[in-house]
Design a protein around this motif. Structure first.
Motif, PDB file in Angstrom:
ATOM      1  N   LYS A  98       0.873  -1.266   0.121  1.00 23.27           N
ATOM      2  CA  LYS A  98      -0.119  -0.165  -0.096  1.00 23.27           C
ATOM      3  C   LYS A  98       1.079   1.387   0.102  1.00 23.27           C
ATOM      4  O   LYS A  98       0.362   2.315  -0.695  1.00 23.27           O
ATOM      5  N   GLY A  99       1.974   1.388   0.605  1.00 24.62           N
ATOM      6  CA  GLY A  99       2.696   2.496   0.654  1.00 24.62           C
ATOM      7  C   GLY A  99       3.600   2.829  -0.662  1.00 24.62           C
ATOM      8  O   GLY A  99       4.319   3.774  -0.346  1.00 24.62           O
ATOM      9  N   GLY A 100       3.305   2.251  -1.705  1.00 23.28           N
ATOM     10  CA  GLY A 100       3.873   2.472  -2.893  1.00 23.28           C
ATOM     11  C   GLY A 100       5.135   1.433  -3.110  1.00 23.28           C
ATOM     12  O   GLY A 100       5.921   1.573  -3.952  1.00 23.28           O
ATOM     13  N   ASN A 101       5.567   0.807  -1.953  1.00 21.81           N
ATOM     14  CA  ASN A 101       6.630  -0.234  -2.130  1.00 21.81           C
ATOM     15  C   ASN A 101       6.189  -1.295  -3.083  1.00 21.81           C
ATOM     16  O   ASN A 101       5.249  -1.694  -3.105  1.00 21.81           O
ATOM     17  N   SER A 102       7.278  -1.441  -3.935  1.00 25.00           N
ATOM     18  CA  SER A 102       7.078  -2.567  -4.758  1.00 25.00           C
ATOM     19  C   SER A 102       8.172  -3.095  -5.326  1.00 25.00           C
ATOM     20  O   SER A 102       9.583  -2.642  -5.438  1.00 25.00           O
ATOM     21  N   SER A 103       8.310  -4.428  -5.863  1.00 24.58           N
ATOM     22  CA  SER A 103       9.395  -5.042  -6.394  1.00 24.58           C
ATOM     23  C   SER A 103       9.023  -6.167  -7.231  1.00 24.58           C
ATOM     24  O   SER A 103       7.894  -6.714  -7.307  1.00 24.58           O
ATOM     25  N   ARG A 104      10.007  -6.339  -8.203  1.00 24.18           N
ATOM     26  CA  ARG A 104       9.878  -7.368  -9.367  1.00 24.18           C
ATOM     27  C   ARG A 104      10.899  -8.317  -9.304  1.00 24.18           C
ATOM     28  O   ARG A 104      12.182  -8.096  -9.123  1.00 24.18           O
ATOM     29  N   ILE A 105      10.494  -9.470  -9.684  1.00 26.80           N
ATOM     30  CA  ILE A 105      11.511 -10.531  -9.869  1.00 26.80           C
ATOM     31  C   ILE A 105      11.178 -11.252 -11.186  1.00 26.80           C
ATOM     32  O   ILE A 105      10.042 -11.564 -11.467  1.00 26.80           O
ATOM     33  N   LYS A 106      12.254 -11.318 -11.835  1.00 28.27           N
ATOM     34  CA  LYS A 106      12.379 -12.218 -13.029  1.00 28.27           C
ATOM     35  C   LYS A 106      12.449 -13.739 -12.862  1.00 28.27           C
ATOM     36  O   LYS A 106      13.251 -14.106 -12.109  1.00 28.27           O
ATOM     37  N   MET A 107      11.471 -14.484 -13.393  1.00 27.11           N
ATOM     38  CA  MET A 107      11.617 -15.916 -13.283  1.00 27.11           C
ATOM     39  C   MET A 107      11.691 -16.693 -14.829  1.00 27.11           C
ATOM     40  O   MET A 107      11.154 -16.180 -15.607  1.00 27.11           O
ATOM     41  N   VAL A 108      12.218 -17.703 -14.632  1.00 29.20           N
ATOM     42  CA  VAL A 108      12.482 -18.425 -15.856  1.00 29.20           C
ATOM     43  C   VAL A 108      11.811 -19.777 -15.825  1.00 29.20           C
ATOM     44  O   VAL A 108      12.302 -20.691 -14.788  1.00 29.20           O
ATOM     45  N   LEU A 109      10.919 -20.135 -16.508  1.00 24.21           N
ATOM     46  CA  LEU A 109      10.373 -21.416 -16.418  1.00 24.21           C
ATOM     47  C   LEU A 109      10.934 -22.453 -17.500  1.00 24.21           C
ATOM     48  O   LEU A 109      10.947 -22.106 -18.594  1.00 24.21           O
ATOM     49  N   ILE A 110      11.502 -23.655 -17.006  1.00 26.79           N
ATOM     50  CA  ILE A 110      12.217 -24.644 -18.012  1.00 26.79           C
ATOM     51  C   ILE A 110      11.220 -25.816 -17.919  1.00 26.79           C
ATOM     52  O   ILE A 110      11.262 -26.504 -16.628  1.00 26.79           O
ATOM     53  N   LYS A 111      10.615 -26.262 -18.825  1.00 29.21           N
ATOM     54  CA  LYS A 111      10.219 -27.577 -18.738  1.00 29.21           C
ATOM     55  C   LYS A 111      10.875 -28.646 -19.400  1.00 29.21           C
ATOM     56  O   LYS A 111      11.612 -28.749 -20.117  1.00 29.21           O
TER      57      LYS A 111
END
Length: 71
Positions: free
Chosen positions: A58-71
């Motif tokens: 809510k306070g505007g804090n955010s983070s992104r994480i890159k994920m790689v899916l390998i089957k």
């Protein structure tokens, strides 16, 4: 896995490389503490590729994480 220091509204979503929303894993107010969320890609029938998770508070804090899916 994430931690928050005070009670906050938290949203955790997964997107594909084009920005299309795949899943909303968390969308609720949480108390202070540590949390663990599991993402089962087979439930969404995803193909191998790059995906992103975005955690917003809510306070505007955010983070992104890159994920790689390998089957």
């Amino acid at each position: 896995q994430y931690a928050i220091s005070s009670r906050q509204f938290v949203t955790l979503k997964v997107y594909d490389v084009l920005g299309k929303e795949i899943a909303t894993l968390v969308n609720e107010e949480k108390s202070a503490g540590e949390y663990k969320v599991e993402f089962n890609a087979s439930k969404y029938k995803l193909s191998s590729g790059v995906y992103f998770s975005e955690l917003k508070m809510k306070g505007g804090n955010s983070s992104r994480i890159k994920m790689v899916l390998i089957k």
